[in-house]
Design an enzyme around this catalytic site. Structure first.
Site, PDB file in Angstrom:
ATOM      1  CD  GLU A 168      39.399  31.718  55.175  1.00 26.45           C
ATOM      2  OE1 GLU A 168      39.333  32.119  56.339  1.00 26.45           O
ATOM      3  OE2 GLU A 168      38.429  31.290  54.533  1.00 26.45           O
ATOM      4  CB  CYS A 208      35.208  30.439  52.048  1.00 25.34           C
ATOM      5  SG  CYS A 208      35.700  29.666  53.586  1.00 25.34           S
ATOM      6  CG  HIS A 228      31.796  27.716  51.209  1.00 21.89           C
ATOM      7  ND1 HIS A 228      33.057  27.171  51.120  1.00 21.89           N
ATOM      8  CD2 HIS A 228      31.638  28.080  52.511  1.00 21.89           C
ATOM      9  CE1 HIS A 228      33.633  27.234  52.299  1.00 21.89           C
ATOM     10  NE2 HIS A 228      32.793  27.773  53.162  1.00 21.89           N
TER      11      HIS A 228
HETATM   12  P1  HMG Z   1      28.391  21.355  66.921  1.00 21.74           P
HETATM   13  O1  HMG Z   1      27.873  22.195  68.008  1.00 21.74           O
HETATM   14  O2  HMG Z   1      29.554  20.474  67.205  1.00 21.74           O
HETATM   15  O3  HMG Z   1      27.306  20.364  66.325  1.00 21.74           O
HETATM   16  O4  HMG Z   1      28.723  22.343  65.745  1.00 21.74           O
HETATM   17  P2  HMG Z   1      25.704  20.383  66.402  1.00 21.74           P
HETATM   18  O5  HMG Z   1      25.269  20.054  67.774  1.00 21.74           O
HETATM   19  O6  HMG Z   1      25.171  21.646  65.732  1.00 21.74           O
HETATM   20  O7  HMG Z   1      25.416  19.120  65.481  1.00 21.74           O
HETATM   21  C1  HMG Z   1      25.697  19.126  64.136  1.00 21.74           C
HETATM   22  C2  HMG Z   1      24.645  18.275  63.437  1.00 21.74           C
HETATM   23  O8  HMG Z   1      24.848  16.895  63.796  1.00 21.74           O
HETATM   24  C3  HMG Z   1      23.219  18.613  63.856  1.00 21.74           C
HETATM   25  O9  HMG Z   1      22.407  18.479  62.698  1.00 21.74           O
HETATM   26  C4  HMG Z   1      22.876  17.500  64.847  1.00 21.74           C
HETATM   27  O10 HMG Z   1      21.491  17.232  64.958  1.00 21.74           O
HETATM   28  C5  HMG Z   1      23.609  16.326  64.215  1.00 21.74           C
HETATM   29  P3  HMG Z   1      21.430  19.682  62.246  1.00 21.74           P
HETATM   30  O11 HMG Z   1      20.528  19.942  63.392  1.00 21.74           O
HETATM   31  O12 HMG Z   1      22.340  20.881  61.980  1.00 21.74           O
HETATM   32  O13 HMG Z   1      20.783  19.176  61.018  1.00 21.74           O
HETATM   33  N1  HMG Z   1      23.939  15.233  65.135  1.00 21.74           N
HETATM   34  C6  HMG Z   1      23.879  13.935  64.789  1.00 21.74           C
HETATM   35  N2  HMG Z   1      23.536  13.326  63.649  1.00 21.74           N
HETATM   36  C7  HMG Z   1      23.594  11.956  63.621  1.00 21.74           C
HETATM   37  N3  HMG Z   1      24.020  11.197  64.672  1.00 21.74           N
HETATM   38  C8  HMG Z   1      24.370  11.773  65.845  1.00 21.74           C
HETATM   39  C9  HMG Z   1      24.303  13.203  65.941  1.00 21.74           C
HETATM   40  N4  HMG Z   1      24.601  14.090  66.928  1.00 21.74           N
HETATM   41  C10 HMG Z   1      24.367  15.332  66.427  1.00 21.74           C
HETATM   42  N5  HMG Z   1      24.774  11.020  66.859  1.00 21.74           N
HETATM   43  C11 HMG Z   1      29.412  23.237  63.655  1.00 21.74           C
HETATM   44  C12 HMG Z   1      28.737  22.066  64.359  1.00 21.74           C
HETATM   45  C13 HMG Z   1      29.354  23.015  62.163  1.00 21.74           C
HETATM   46  C14 HMG Z   1      28.646  24.530  63.999  1.00 21.74           C
HETATM   47  C15 HMG Z   1      30.874  23.328  64.159  1.00 21.74           C
HETATM   48  O14 HMG Z   1      31.588  22.230  63.692  1.00 21.74           O
HETATM   49  C16 HMG Z   1      31.581  24.604  63.738  1.00 21.74           C
HETATM   50  O15 HMG Z   1      31.544  25.618  64.438  1.00 21.74           O
HETATM   51  N6  HMG Z   1      32.291  24.579  62.544  1.00 21.74           N
HETATM   52  C17 HMG Z   1      32.985  25.731  62.023  1.00 21.74           C
HETATM   53  C18 HMG Z   1      32.038  26.772  61.455  1.00 21.74           C
HETATM   54  C19 HMG Z   1      31.367  26.357  60.172  1.00 21.74           C
HETATM   55  O16 HMG Z   1      31.781  25.451  59.490  1.00 21.74           O
HETATM   56  N7  HMG Z   1      30.307  27.132  59.782  1.00 21.74           N
HETATM   57  C20 HMG Z   1      29.594  26.898  58.557  1.00 21.74           C
HETATM   58  C21 HMG Z   1      28.981  28.162  57.960  1.00 21.74           C
HETATM   59  S1  HMG Z   1      30.177  29.499  57.837  1.00 21.74           S
HETATM   60  C22 HMG Z   1      31.128  29.114  56.438  1.00 21.74           C
HETATM   61  O17 HMG Z   1      30.783  28.261  55.672  1.00 21.74           O
HETATM   62  C23 HMG Z   1      32.397  29.885  56.244  1.00 21.74           C
HETATM   63  C24 HMG Z   1      33.662  29.149  56.647  1.00 21.74           C
HETATM   64  O18 HMG Z   1      33.990  28.187  55.652  1.00 21.74           O
HETATM   65  C25 HMG Z   1      34.806  30.156  56.816  1.00 21.74           C
HETATM   66  C26 HMG Z   1      35.123  31.113  55.683  1.00 21.74           C
HETATM   67  O19 HMG Z   1      34.283  31.677  55.024  1.00 21.74           O
HETATM   68  O20 HMG Z   1      36.316  31.386  55.560  1.00 21.74           O
HETATM   69  C27 HMG Z   1      33.533  28.402  57.960  1.00 21.74           C
END
Ligand code: HMG
Length: 391
Positions: free
Chosen positions: A83, A115, A237
């Site tokens: 992609e 993906c 994935h």
């Molecule tokens: P964010 O807003 O930075 O993080 O986004 P958050 O506030 O959701 O925190 C992440 C986790 O860290 C949470 O855990 C927090 O509690 C924890 P959860 O509640 O989810 O279990 N946390 C801590 N843990 C320990 N110590 C601390 C601490 N602080 C917070 N101090 C997000 C995170 C992954 C959403 C962001 O990075 C993002 O947008 N990433 C890109 C999108 C993505 O990867 N999506 C995944 C599903 S889609 C997919 O897999 C397809 C993809 O590969 C593309 C394709 O298909 O081509 C992306």
């Protein structure tokens, strides 16, 4: 009913980039507690491509050892899944075909659905082999995951390529029928043609992934798939490694099972070893999970592995594979470790420069800075034509 087909993955090799950015450096830059990265999303570092690396150089580096071990005889198809395409018309696999010196009597095509593309490529390969078991198909999944600087997605970047030789009598994993399928028109993650970096709604994307897990599992059951207890491990994935845990717990809960945390760890922990230091490699990610599983577990002879391939947008597939007895004699564990260890750590400023760097688009003659020490490099661009070299 589920059936063990004879065809599957005969060899698997991966390559990743010249540079690596530890999450400690990103955390220091943006003031995030590093625990959010190490524990919250389960990532320790991310692969960063050099200016003269891209999906072609990574794909060729992943595939070259496969062709060196088995020769090109019988490979009549190369399917390139990505992609992070470098051209709207020409398949990146054609450059790889040329760099590897494959015979002209080959069909080469590029596949895309976020993906999920590599799994489509694998199924395409199995279909071709079903028609003619003498043929082998080279599947290359290669991606560079890029989000905007200082966006929440930034911590989930990475880059890698996986090459798989798919044959009628595989040495590693036989892929079974049926598959569970799921498609939903959602805008969780996308990249319009005019953008280099993906756009994403992070929380929506996690929800869409979980919905797809449930949907594929339901269809898998309806198609006569194996019961959950029949699986020894699951390759999900992994956009970030904690996502595999979220997904598996969701699968268990939605199928009416308890989440026994020790059993969840046992089913998943070996699969995250490469992804947690490489980052998201989009199409390659689920097969990096398989590489880690096979490299780390010695007890999988004849065991069933569940695969969940998710591509935003979204399309997902759940299917089973059976590990071929004696698989450990055919692994590339030392080379995989070396691919990770050879990366040169960079600081935040260098990473930021590389993130911003791109070849000019003015049609002029522009060499790419010589940075990679890998076996293939992007030498530059001239007259809008990319030039690649093999060292
Ligand atoms: P964010 O807003 O930075 O993080 O986004 P958050 O506030 O959701 O925190 C992440 C986790 O860290 C949470 O855990 C927090 O509690 C924890 P959860 O509640 O989810 O279990 N946390 C801590 N843990 C320990 N110590 C601390 C601490 N602080 C917070 N101090 C997000 C995170 C992954 C959403 C962001 O990075 C993002 O947008 N990433 C890109 C999108 C993505 O990867 N999506 C995944 C599903 S889609 C997919 O897999 C397809 C993809 O590969 C593309 C394709 O298909 O081509 C992306």
């Amino acid at each position: 009913m589920s059936s063990s087909s004879t065809a599957g993955i005969h060899d698997l090799s991966f390559a990743t980039t010249e540079f690596v950015l530890p999450h400690t450096a990103l955390a220091e830059h943006n003031g995030t507690p590093v625990g959010k990265y190490h524990v919250g999303i389960g990532q320790r570092s991310m692969s960063v491509p050099a200016a003269d690396e891209d999906i072609v150089t990574l794909g060729a580096a992943a595939a070259a050892p496969v062709v060196a071990r088995h020769g090109a005889d019988g490979i009549r198809t190369l399917v390139f899944a990505t992609e992070s395409s470098i051209d709207q018309a020409k398949a990146a696999g054609v450059y790889v075909h040329s760099l590897l010196g494959l015979p002209s009597a080959t069909r080469v095509v590029e596949l895309k659905q976020a993906c999920y593309g590599a799994t489509a490529a694998l199924q395409f390969a199995l279909g071709l082999i079903h028609r003619d078991p003498a043929q082998k198909v080279l599947v290359v999944a290669s991606d560079v995951s890029r989000y905007d600087l200082d966006s929440p997605g930034e911590a989930t970047q990475g880059a890698a390529a996986v090459a798989m030789l798919v044959t009628a009598d595989p040495a590693l994993v036989r892929i079974e029928e049926p598959s569970g399928l799921f498609t939903a028109d959602v805008m969780d993650f996308w990249r319009p043609n005019y953008r280099d970096a993906a756009l994403v709604d992070g929380q929506e994307s996690i929800g869409a992934y979980l919905q797809a897990v449930q949907g594929t599992w339901k269809d898998y059951g309806e198609q006569g798939g194996r019961p959950l207890e029949a699986f020894d491990a699951f390759c999900y994935h992994q956009p970030f490694t904690r996502m595999a845990y979220k997904a598996h717990r969701h699968l268990l809960n939605s199928a009416g099972y308890d989440t026994d945390e020790a059993a969840v760890r046992r089913a998943l922990e070996a699969t995250t070893a490469y992804n947690e230091v490489i980052g998201n490699s989009y199409t390659a990610s689920v097969y990096l999970g398989l590489a880690a599983l096979l490299d780390r577990r010695e007890d999988l002879d004849g065991r069933a592995v569940g695969f969940l391939s998710y591509g935003s947008g979204s399309v997902a597939e759940f299917f089973a594979g059976t590990v071929v007895p004696g698989y450990r004699a055919h692994l590339r564990t030392a080379e995989h470790r070396a691919a990770i260890e050879r990366r040169r750590p960079i600081g935040y400023d260098r990473y930021r420069e590389l993130h911003r760097w791109s070849l000019p688009t003015d049609g002029g003659d522009h060499p790419a800075p010589e940075q990679t020490t890998g076996p293939f490099r992007l030498a530059g661009i001239g007259g809008h034509r990319r030039r690649y070299v093999r060292r």
